[in-house]
Design an enzyme around this catalytic site. Sequence first.
Site, PDB file in Angstrom:
ATOM      1  N   GLN A 127       2.015  -6.276  -3.165  1.00 29.38           N
ATOM      2  CA  GLN A 127       2.410  -6.315  -1.531  1.00 29.38           C
ATOM      3  C   GLN A 127       3.996  -5.485  -1.425  1.00 29.38           C
ATOM      4  OE1 GLN A 127       1.429  -9.720  -2.939  1.00 29.38           O
ATOM      5  NE2 GLN A 127      -0.397  -8.735  -2.627  1.00 29.38           N
ATOM      6  N   LYS A 175       1.793   1.883  -5.120  1.00 28.28           N
ATOM      7  CA  LYS A 175       2.433   1.461  -6.253  1.00 28.28           C
ATOM      8  C   LYS A 175       1.424   1.613  -7.569  1.00 28.28           C
ATOM      9  CE  LYS A 175       2.307  -2.475  -4.207  1.00 28.28           C
ATOM     10  NZ  LYS A 175       1.951  -2.049  -3.031  1.00 28.28           N
ATOM     11  N   ASP A 232       0.764  -1.258   0.074  1.00 29.55           N
ATOM     12  CA  ASP A 232      -0.148   0.030  -0.095  1.00 29.55           C
ATOM     13  C   ASP A 232       0.911   1.447  -0.130  1.00 29.55           C
ATOM     14  OD1 ASP A 232      -2.278  -1.508   0.153  1.00 29.55           O
ATOM     15  OD2 ASP A 232      -2.394  -1.713   2.239  1.00 29.55           O
ATOM     16  N   GLY A 270      -4.421  -4.461  -3.634  1.00 25.88           N
ATOM     17  CA  GLY A 270      -5.445  -3.305  -4.125  1.00 25.88           C
ATOM     18  C   GLY A 270      -4.839  -2.157  -4.399  1.00 25.88           C
ATOM     19  N   HIS A 271      -4.741  -1.939  -5.889  1.00 25.11           N
ATOM     20  CA  HIS A 271      -3.729  -0.778  -6.130  1.00 25.11           C
ATOM     21  C   HIS A 271      -4.864   0.196  -6.987  1.00 25.11           C
ATOM     22  CE1 HIS A 271      -0.298  -3.670  -7.075  1.00 25.11           C
ATOM     23  NE2 HIS A 271      -0.688  -3.745  -5.930  1.00 25.11           N
TER      24      HIS A 271
HETATM   25  P1  GDP Z   1      -0.921   0.089  -3.578  1.00 25.26           P
HETATM   26  O1  GDP Z   1      -1.305  -1.030  -3.097  1.00 25.26           O
HETATM   27  O2  GDP Z   1       0.643   0.481  -3.348  1.00 25.26           O
HETATM   28  O3  GDP Z   1      -0.879   0.457  -4.978  1.00 25.26           O
HETATM   29  O4  GDP Z   1      -1.401   1.116  -2.668  1.00 25.26           O
HETATM   30  P2  GDP Z   1      -3.072   1.573  -2.537  1.00 25.26           P
HETATM   31  O5  GDP Z   1      -3.721   1.995  -3.524  1.00 25.26           O
HETATM   32  O6  GDP Z   1      -3.565   0.476  -1.701  1.00 25.26           O
HETATM   33  O7  GDP Z   1      -3.060   2.942  -1.454  1.00 25.26           O
HETATM   34  C1  GDP Z   1      -2.241   4.064  -1.845  1.00 25.26           C
HETATM   35  C2  GDP Z   1      -3.399   5.153  -1.497  1.00 25.26           C
HETATM   36  O8  GDP Z   1      -2.901   6.313  -1.699  1.00 25.26           O
HETATM   37  C3  GDP Z   1      -4.488   5.043  -2.637  1.00 25.26           C
HETATM   38  O9  GDP Z   1      -5.789   5.598  -2.377  1.00 25.26           O
HETATM   39  C4  GDP Z   1      -4.021   6.277  -3.712  1.00 25.26           C
HETATM   40  O10 GDP Z   1      -4.570   6.922  -4.389  1.00 25.26           O
HETATM   41  C5  GDP Z   1      -3.234   7.250  -2.569  1.00 25.26           C
HETATM   42  N1  GDP Z   1      -2.104   7.987  -3.126  1.00 25.26           N
HETATM   43  C6  GDP Z   1      -1.136   7.586  -3.855  1.00 25.26           C
HETATM   44  N2  GDP Z   1      -0.143   8.784  -3.867  1.00 25.26           N
HETATM   45  C7  GDP Z   1      -0.467   9.536  -3.062  1.00 25.26           C
HETATM   46  C8  GDP Z   1      -0.043  10.815  -2.746  1.00 25.26           C
HETATM   47  O11 GDP Z   1       0.910  11.288  -3.018  1.00 25.26           O
HETATM   48  N3  GDP Z   1      -0.817  11.653  -1.757  1.00 25.26           N
HETATM   49  C9  GDP Z   1      -1.989  11.246  -1.505  1.00 25.26           C
HETATM   50  N4  GDP Z   1      -2.854  12.073  -0.572  1.00 25.26           N
HETATM   51  N5  GDP Z   1      -2.677  10.029  -1.810  1.00 25.26           N
HETATM   52  C10 GDP Z   1      -1.729   9.305  -2.506  1.00 25.26           C
HETATM   53  P1  IMO Z   2      -1.071  -4.423  -2.193  1.00 23.20           P
HETATM   54  O1  IMO Z   2      -0.678  -4.915  -3.619  1.00 23.20           O
HETATM   55  C1  IMO Z   2      -0.809  -4.717   2.227  1.00 23.20           C
HETATM   56  C2  IMO Z   2      -0.795  -8.598   3.962  1.00 23.20           C
HETATM   57  C3  IMO Z   2      -2.166  -9.155   4.734  1.00 23.20           C
HETATM   58  C4  IMO Z   2      -1.405 -10.207   5.997  1.00 23.20           C
HETATM   59  C5  IMO Z   2      -0.384 -10.584   4.945  1.00 23.20           C
HETATM   60  C6  IMO Z   2      -0.796 -11.930   4.560  1.00 23.20           C
HETATM   61  O2  IMO Z   2      -2.143  -3.558  -2.207  1.00 23.20           O
HETATM   62  O3  IMO Z   2       0.310  -3.532  -1.583  1.00 23.20           O
HETATM   63  P2  IMO Z   2      -2.427 -12.843   2.576  1.00 23.20           P
HETATM   64  O4  IMO Z   2      -3.794 -12.804   2.257  1.00 23.20           O
HETATM   65  O5  IMO Z   2      -1.527 -12.346   1.369  1.00 23.20           O
HETATM   66  O6  IMO Z   2      -2.027 -14.294   2.605  1.00 23.20           O
HETATM   67  O7  IMO Z   2      -2.065 -12.280   3.460  1.00 23.20           O
HETATM   68  O8  IMO Z   2      -0.005  -9.689   3.864  1.00 23.20           O
HETATM   69  N1  IMO Z   2      -1.186  -8.033   2.467  1.00 23.20           N
HETATM   70  C7  IMO Z   2      -1.092  -6.901   2.226  1.00 23.20           C
HETATM   71  N2  IMO Z   2      -0.860  -5.780   2.944  1.00 23.20           N
HETATM   72  N3  IMO Z   2      -0.980  -4.462   0.908  1.00 23.20           N
HETATM   73  C8  IMO Z   2      -1.248  -5.513   0.259  1.00 23.20           C
HETATM   74  O9  IMO Z   2      -1.217  -5.546  -1.066  1.00 23.20           O
HETATM   75  C9  IMO Z   2      -1.373  -6.851   0.797  1.00 23.20           C
HETATM   76  N4  IMO Z   2      -1.572  -8.052   0.405  1.00 23.20           N
HETATM   77  C10 IMO Z   2      -1.275  -8.739   1.568  1.00 23.20           C
HETATM   78  O10 IMO Z   2      -2.863  -8.036   5.332  1.00 23.20           O
HETATM   79  O11 IMO Z   2      -1.008  -9.423   6.897  1.00 23.20           O
HETATM   80 MG    MG Z   3      -2.972  -1.606  -1.776  1.00 18.21          MG
END
Ligand code: GDP
Ligand code: IMO
Ligand code: MG
Length: 430
Positions: free
Chosen positions: A225, A16, A13, A40-41
Site C-alpha cells: 500500500q 514498489k 501502486d 499487487g506488486h
Molecule cells: P506496486 O503495487 O507499488 O508494486 O505497483 P503495481 O505493480 O501495482 O503497479 C505499477 C505498474 O507499473 C506495474 O505494472 C509495473 O510493471 C509498472 N511500472 C513500474 N515502473 C514503471 C515505469 O517506470 N514505467 C512504466 N511504463 N511502467 C512501470
Molecule cells: P499495493 O501494495 C492500491 C486500497 C483499497 C481501498 C483501501 C482499503 O499494490 O500498492 P483494504 O482491502 O486494504 O481494506 O482496502 O486500500 N488498497 C490499495 N490501493 N494499492 C494497494 O496495494 C492497495 N491495497 C489496498 O483499494 O481503497
Molecule cells: Mg499494486
Amino acid sequence: MPLDIIVGSQWGDEGKGRIVDLLSAHADYVARYNGGDNAGHTVSVGDRIFRLHLIPSGIIHPHSVGVIGNGVVINPITLINEIRELRDAGVTINPERLQLSYAAHLITPAHLALDKAQELSRGERKIGTTLRGIGPAYTSKVSRQGLRLSSLINPESLSESLSTHIREINKVLVSQYDAEPVDVARTIEEFRGYASILSPYIGDVSATLGAALNRGRRVLAEGAQGTLLDLDHGTYPFVTSSNPSAAGALVGLGLGVGYTERVIGVTKSFQSRVGDGPFPTELGGDIAEHLRGTGEKPWDEFGTTTGRPRRVGWLDGVLLRYAARINGLTELALTKLDILTGLEVIKICTAFQKGEQIFEYLPLGLTDLSHYVPIYEEVKGWKQDISSARSWEDLPKEARAYILRIEELCGVPIRLVSVGPERDQVVEIN
Ligand code: GDP
Ligand code: IMO
Ligand code: MG
C-alpha cells in the site's frame, strides 16, 4: 546498520515491486511487513511478468531470502497458490528461501465474508476495499481474538480456536448483516490441509532478521500500500487497516529503530488511487485517459489485485511533502516518468487553497482533504521517447526540470528514475 525500507509515498501502486526487484540485486533478505493479499506488486523480467500479492518481490532473485513479518495478515490459500505459481514459473520456494512469522495473523473465510457484508452495508459511503478480509483480520488482531500463524502448528488447538472464531463472526454475519454464516466444519478441514503445507515455513522472523543484520547482511523491507492509505496517517477512514509507512516496517518485522539506513519513498510521476476517498488533484477527460491507458499495456492503471480502473491525477507536492515527513524519507525513486511523454504541459500541485487561505502544509494532517482546492504550477512537457534513457544526460531538459522541481518541493533527493517496467529501464542519479 543495513536495513533499507521501501515505502509507497502515495495511495499504493507506485511501482514498489519494480523498485524492490531492482534493489534486491544487493539484498540478502527481502521482507514484507504490512498488509496482506490486498497488495499487487508487479515485476517485469524480459517477457515474464510476476504479480505478487504476499511473497516479497525479491524472491525472483535466486540469492535472496523472502520473509513475511508479524505485521502481515495471511490468507493461507492465496499464499499456497502464489507458491505454486512461482514454482511453475521456475522460482525455487522452500523453507530455506521463505520464512513466515509465527506472529503473523491468519485471514479466514469469516473475515472475507465480514469484509463483503460491511462494504455492502456502507452503501454510498463504502471504502472500496479489495474484499480480501484485510480490515476484519486486523480487527480480530487488535481485539485479541485473532489467529496467529503459530496456531497452524498444533492441529488440536487449531480446530478449537478456528471453531470459536468462526462461530463468533457468524453471529455478527447473521444477526447484524443478514448474511450467510461460514461453514465451520469445512473451514477446519481446509485449514488442516493448509497447516500441513505451511508449517515448515513458520519461524521467528524477528530473530532471523536481527541475527542477519548483526552479521552485516542487507535486509530490504518491502512496504505494501502507501503512506496515504496508512491507518493512522492516511486519508482516514478511506485507508487500509495497517501501517504501510516506514515505522510500520520496524513493528511489522520486530526490529529496532537503530537498524535503519535508507528510507526510500517510491513515488509515481503522477497520482493514482484505486478505491474511494478524497483525491484533490484527480483528473478526468483526455489527460486522465493518457495517464491511465486503455488497459492493453501491462502497466496501464488498472488494479493488479482487483482489475478496477485506477483514478488518476497530477502529482501532489503537498501530499509528497507530508509523506517525506511521516516516513523520514532519505530518497525518492520516481517511477513511470515515461508515461508523461507527449503531454504539452505537466502540472504539479504546490499548495492547497481553502477560502482565502493558502496552505503549503496541512494544519490537521489529511483530515477533510476534500475541502481543499489544489494550486498548480506548470512545467513544460517533452515529446521524445525517454524509455531508453539510462543517464541524466539522456533525459530531455524538460524532464530534468520536472525532477528537480519535485525534489525542491519535498526536500528529498531523487536517486532513481524509472522510465519503463524492465530491470534496465532506470536512470540512477548520484
Ligand atoms: P506496486 O503495487 O507499488 O508494486 O505497483 P503495481 O505493480 O501495482 O503497479 C505499477 C505498474 O507499473 C506495474 O505494472 C509495473 O510493471 C509498472 N511500472 C513500474 N515502473 C514503471 C515505469 O517506470 N514505467 C512504466 N511504463 N511502467 C512501470
Ligand atoms: P499495493 O501494495 C492500491 C486500497 C483499497 C481501498 C483501501 C482499503 O499494490 O500498492 P483494504 O482491502 O486494504 O481494506 O482496502 O486500500 N488498497 C490499495 N490501493 N494499492 C494497494 O496495494 C492497495 N491495497 C489496498 O483499494 O481503497
Ligand atoms: Mg499494486
